[in-house]
Design a protein around this motif. Structure first.
Motif, short mmCIF file in Angstrom:
data_model
loop_
_atom_site.label_atom_id
_atom_site.label_comp_id
_atom_site.label_asym_id
_atom_site.label_seq_id
_atom_site.Cartn_x
_atom_site.Cartn_y
_atom_site.Cartn_z
N TYR A 6 0.85 -1.20 0.00
CA TYR A 6 0.00 0.00 0.00
C TYR A 6 0.88 1.24 0.00
CZ TYR A 6 1.03 0.24 5.03
OH TYR A 6 1.66 0.32 6.25
N LYS A 7 0.30 2.32 -0.44
CA LYS A 7 1.01 3.60 -0.39
C LYS A 7 0.01 4.73 -0.52
CE LYS A 7 2.00 4.38 -5.32
NZ LYS A 7 3.07 4.67 -6.31
N THR A 8 0.38 5.89 -0.04
CA THR A 8 -0.37 7.11 -0.28
C THR A 8 0.30 7.85 -1.43
OG1 THR A 8 0.93 8.31 1.36
CG2 THR A 8 -1.14 7.32 2.11
N TYR A 9 -0.49 8.57 -2.19
CA TYR A 9 0.08 9.31 -3.32
C TYR A 9 -0.84 10.47 -3.67
CZ TYR A 9 -3.44 6.99 -6.24
OH TYR A 9 -4.63 6.54 -6.78
N TYR A 10 -0.27 11.45 -4.36
CA TYR A 10 -1.06 12.59 -4.82
C TYR A 10 -1.63 12.26 -6.20
CZ TYR A 10 1.19 15.04 -0.99
OH TYR A 10 1.62 15.41 0.25
N TYR A 28 -4.51 10.29 -2.20
CA TYR A 28 -5.20 9.03 -2.43
C TYR A 28 -4.41 7.88 -1.81
CZ TYR A 28 -9.15 10.25 -5.40
OH TYR A 28 -10.36 10.72 -5.86
N VAL A 29 -5.07 6.73 -1.71
CA VAL A 29 -4.45 5.53 -1.16
C VAL A 29 -4.58 4.40 -2.18
CG1 VAL A 29 -4.48 3.83 0.71
CG2 VAL A 29 -5.05 6.23 1.19
N MET A 30 -3.52 3.62 -2.32
CA MET A 30 -3.51 2.45 -3.19
C MET A 30 -3.18 1.23 -2.36
SD MET A 30 -1.13 1.64 -6.54
CE MET A 30 0.35 1.36 -5.57
N VAL A 31 -4.00 0.17 -2.48
CA VAL A 31 -3.75 -1.09 -1.77
C VAL A 31 -3.79 -2.22 -2.78
CG1 VAL A 31 -4.52 -2.65 0.05
CG2 VAL A 31 -4.83 -0.18 0.33
N THR A 32 -2.77 -3.07 -2.76
CA THR A 32 -2.68 -4.19 -3.70
C THR A 32 -2.59 -5.51 -2.94
OG1 THR A 32 -1.55 -2.83 -5.35
CG2 THR A 32 -1.34 -5.21 -5.59
N PHE A 33 -3.40 -6.49 -3.39
CA PHE A 33 -3.40 -7.82 -2.79
C PHE A 33 -3.81 -8.83 -3.85
CE2 PHE A 33 -5.88 -11.13 -0.41
CZ PHE A 33 -4.81 -11.69 0.26
N GLU A 34 -3.04 -9.88 -3.99
CA GLU A 34 -3.31 -10.94 -4.97
C GLU A 34 -3.55 -10.37 -6.37
OE1 GLU A 34 -6.50 -13.30 -3.36
OE2 GLU A 34 -5.12 -14.50 -2.15
N LYS A 41 -9.84 7.85 -2.21
CA LYS A 41 -9.41 9.11 -1.63
C LYS A 41 -9.14 8.95 -0.14
CE LYS A 41 -10.64 14.01 -1.31
NZ LYS A 41 -11.67 15.05 -1.64
N SER A 42 -8.10 9.57 0.32
CA SER A 42 -7.73 9.51 1.74
C SER A 42 -8.81 10.14 2.61
CB SER A 42 -6.40 10.25 1.96
OG SER A 42 -6.22 10.59 3.32
#
Length: 233
Positions: A6-10, A28-34, A41-42
Motif C-alpha cells: 500500500y502507499k499514499t500518493y497525490y 489518495y491511497v492504493m492497496v494491492t493484494f493478490e 481518496k484519503s
C-alpha cells in the motif's frame, strides 16, 4: 498470507484543491493484494482539510495542519487493519474495515450535536442563535462554542443544555472533551481504531466519572461503540 502493499500518493489526474490555503492534488491511497488493486481518496485528507482544523488567532497569525499528518494517520490505520485481518484478509474486508476504523468519532458525533443545539435554542427562545450554530458556524468546533456558552450563559441555562444533550444528542461533548485532554492541535480527532484500545476506553470511563459523575459511564461506552451504526452516522 500473500503480500499486501500500500502507499499514499497525490492523484495528479485530478485538479488541485486547496488544503488550508495551499494548492495540492488530492491525497489518495492504493492497496494491492493478490494482483488486484484498489484506489480511494484519503479519509484523513478530507478530515484535516476541514476549516475547523485551521487556527486563526487575532494578532498571532494563522496556520493549518500539514498534509504529512494525513499520511501518518493513513499509514497507522492501514497497518492496523492488515495486522488485525492477517488471517482473513481480502480487499473487500479491507474496505469495510477501513470505513469503520478510520472514522473520527468526534466528527461523526458533531453533526448530530449541532442539530441538537439548533433544536435546543429554537425551543429555548433563541431561534437565531440556533440558526447561527447550524448554518453560520461550521468553521468553529462545536465543543469550543459550548465552552463559550458556559462563560456567557446563566448557569441554569447552561446546565440544561448539557443535561439535555445526554438524552437528545450523540455523546459528542464527553468524546471531544476526553479527546482534547489527551491530544493537542492539529491531531484533534479520536478514531475508532484508537477507541478499540482497552486503555482508551478505561481512560474515557475515568474521565466520565470525573467530569460527568451523574452519567452511566458503561452505557455511554456502549453508545460510543455503536456510533458507526447509529442514526448519527
Amino acid at each position: 498470507m500473500n503480500k499486501i502493499t500500500y502507499k499514499t500518493y497525490y492523484n495528479t489526474r485530478l485538479k488541485e484543491v486547496y488544503f488550508h490555503g495551499k494548492l495540492t492534488h488530492p491525497l489518495y491511497v492504493m492497496v494491492t493484494f493478490e494482483r488486484q488493486t484498489i484506489y480511494f481518496k484519503s479519509y484523513y485528507f478530507g478530515l484535516f482539510s476541514q476549516p475547523r482544523f485551521f487556527l486563526d488567532v487575532p494578532g498571532a497569525g494563522s496556520k493549518g495542519p500539514d498534509i504529512e499528518l494525513a499520511i501518518k494517520k493513513e499509514n497507522e490505520v492501514i497497518a492496523f487493519i492488515i495486522e488485525k485481518h492477517k488471517d482473513d484478509f481480502s480487499l473487500e474486508t479491507f474496505k469495510a474495515a477501513y470505513a469503520y476504523y478510520s472514522v473520527d468519532l468526534c466528527e461523526l458525533s458533531e453533526r448530530g450535536f449541532r442539530d441538537y443545539l439548533y433544536t435546543f435554542f429554537w425551543d429555548d427562545g433563541s431561534p437565531y442563535l440556533g440558526d447561527l450554530v447550524k448554518h453560520g458556524a461550521g468553521h468553529i468546533i462545536a465543543y469550543n462554542l459550548v465552552r463559550d456558552f458556559k462563560r456567557n450563559f446563566q448557569k441554569e441555562r447552561y446546565d440544561k443544555l448539557v443535561r439535555n444533550a445526554f438524552d437528545y444528542a450523540p455523546p459528542y461533548l464527553p468524546l471531544y472533551g476526553f479527546m482534547s485532554e489527551k491530544k493537542r492541535w492539529p491531531e484533534l480527532c479520536l478514531t475508532m481504531m484508537e477507541w478499540q484500545s482497552i486503555e482508551i476506553t478505561l481512560a474515557f470511563k475515568d474521565y466520565l466519572d470525573k467530569v460527568y459523575p451523574d452519567v452511566d459511564g458503561l452505557e455511554l461506552v456502549k453508545e460510543v461503540n455503536a456510533l458507526p451504526y447509529s442514526k448519527w452516522a
